[in-house]
Design an enzyme around this catalytic site. Structure first.
Site, PDB file in Angstrom:
ATOM      1  CE  LYS A  52      -3.727  -2.543   2.238  1.00 48.80           C
ATOM      2  NZ  LYS A  52      -4.462  -2.879   3.475  1.00 48.80           N
ATOM      3  CG  ASP A  97      -9.320   0.077   4.766  1.00 45.42           C
ATOM      4  OD1 ASP A  97      -9.001  -0.103   3.572  1.00 45.42           O
ATOM      5  OD2 ASP A  97      -8.550  -0.118   5.718  1.00 45.42           O
ATOM      6  CD  GLN A 105      -3.142  -4.141   6.724  1.00 44.42           C
ATOM      7  OE1 GLN A 105      -3.076  -3.177   5.959  1.00 44.42           O
ATOM      8  NE2 GLN A 105      -3.741  -5.267   6.389  1.00 44.42           N
TER       9      GLN A 105
END
Ligand code: NAP
Length: 284
Positions: A52, A119, A96
């Protein structure tokens, strides 16, 4: 059979994001900022985060790392999220997952400012998706739709079957297919006859985390198959949830693993971060 490679689709999305970042910089003098929060030393998470960050670098998104050992307390994590919520240089927050035991993922996600939830997992984002309102869509399901659209799948009126009902993949993916006028069936571990459902699918999306569970005899001739699964086998190799070779003999189109949905997840995170920055800077 069309091999639904994700890389070319991801490269197109990333090029669009790069152009958008340039436009934003020219108009507002600001680059999108992404906070990357990684707690603990899960090796898969470290690999995902490095992908990422590399993609962010390539498109001009600035990342800031917040790396903590597994012992980070609940209060410290929530305090960090609140600080990031208030930091004007940060437009997106990536926590994460999974978080180490003892930390509550739902609580951490809900503590994020919805505007910075790149997200798409905040209850407000998911609620907006369900309501059909403009929403930040979770990256992996958004990437699945992008692949289907890129290669020209017909969704309207199609029988779509989604195997898996997680908040991260299965549920939002089913909503996206429904919004595109597919007739959607969701399957899970309590589904009585999985093959009965999968054999009816024009569009079959599998996100179960069970290596090669979908075999050729479970697929309708001419189906489009999206394999979200990423499973590490005992021999160290990666396998999807779909048995590619037997399924490819029946299907019209299948995503490979690796190289299918995986690259899309990262590309959609970059797009979500750009859009979040544009909204916060009044450019969208
Ligand atoms: P998850 O939270 O473990 O959910 C798995 C879902 O599959 C659950 O709803 C489960 O049903 C269902 N399921 C499991 N075994 C099944 C079976 N034998 N028959 C029918 N349904 C079954 O997993 P996830 O986070 O959604 O991820 C799914 C897979 O996608 C994993 O391999 C993961 O690594 C991969 N993934 C890939 C990406 C990417 O970027 N490529 C991103 C995210 C996830 P119940 O609800 O009944 O338990």
């Amino acid at each position: 059979m069309i091999r639904l490679a994700g890389r070319p689709v991801a490269d197109r999305v990333l090029a669009e994001v790069r152009a958008g970042v340039e436009r934003l910089k020219a108009a507002r003098g600001v680059s999108p900022g992404l906070a990357v929060v990684l707690v603990g030393d899960d090796s898969a998470s470290q690999v995902y985060v490095s992908h990422k960050k590399r993609a962010a670098d390539a498109v001009g998104i600035t990342t800031q790392d917040f790396l903590y050992p597994a012992g980070l307390s609940r209060a410290e994590l929530l305090d960090l999220v609140r600080r990031l919520n208030g930091d004007p240089a940060i437009h997106g927050i990536l926590i994460q997952l999974p978080l180490p035991k003892g930390l509550d993922e739902d609580e951490a996600i809900a503590a994020m400012a919805p505007a910075k939830d790149v997200d798409g997992l905040h209850p407000e984002s998911l609620g907006r998706l369900l309501a059909g309102a403009p929403a930040t869509v979770p990256c992996t399901p958004a990437g699945c739709l992008e692949i289907l659209d890129h290669y020209g799948a017909r969704l309207e009126g199609a029988e779509a079957v989604v195997v898996g009902r997680s908040r991260l993949v299965g549920k939002p993916l089913a909503q996206l297919l429904l919004a595109r006028h597919a007739t959607v069936t969701m399957c899970h571990t309590r589904t009585r006859d999985l093959a009965f459902h999968t054999r009816r699918a024009d569009i079959l999306c599998v996100a179960a985390g069970r290596p090669r569970m979908i075999t050729g005899d479970m697929v309708k001739p001419g189906a489009w198959v999206i394999d979200v699964g990423v499973n590490r086998l005992d021999n160290g190799r990666l396998a999807g949830d779909v048995d590619f070779d037997t399924v490819a003999a029946h299907a019209a189109a299948v995503t490979p693993v690796p190289g299918g949905v995986g690259p899309m997840t990262v590309a959609m995170l970059m797009r979500n971060t750009l859009f979040a920055a544009e909204r916060q800077l009044g450019a969208r």
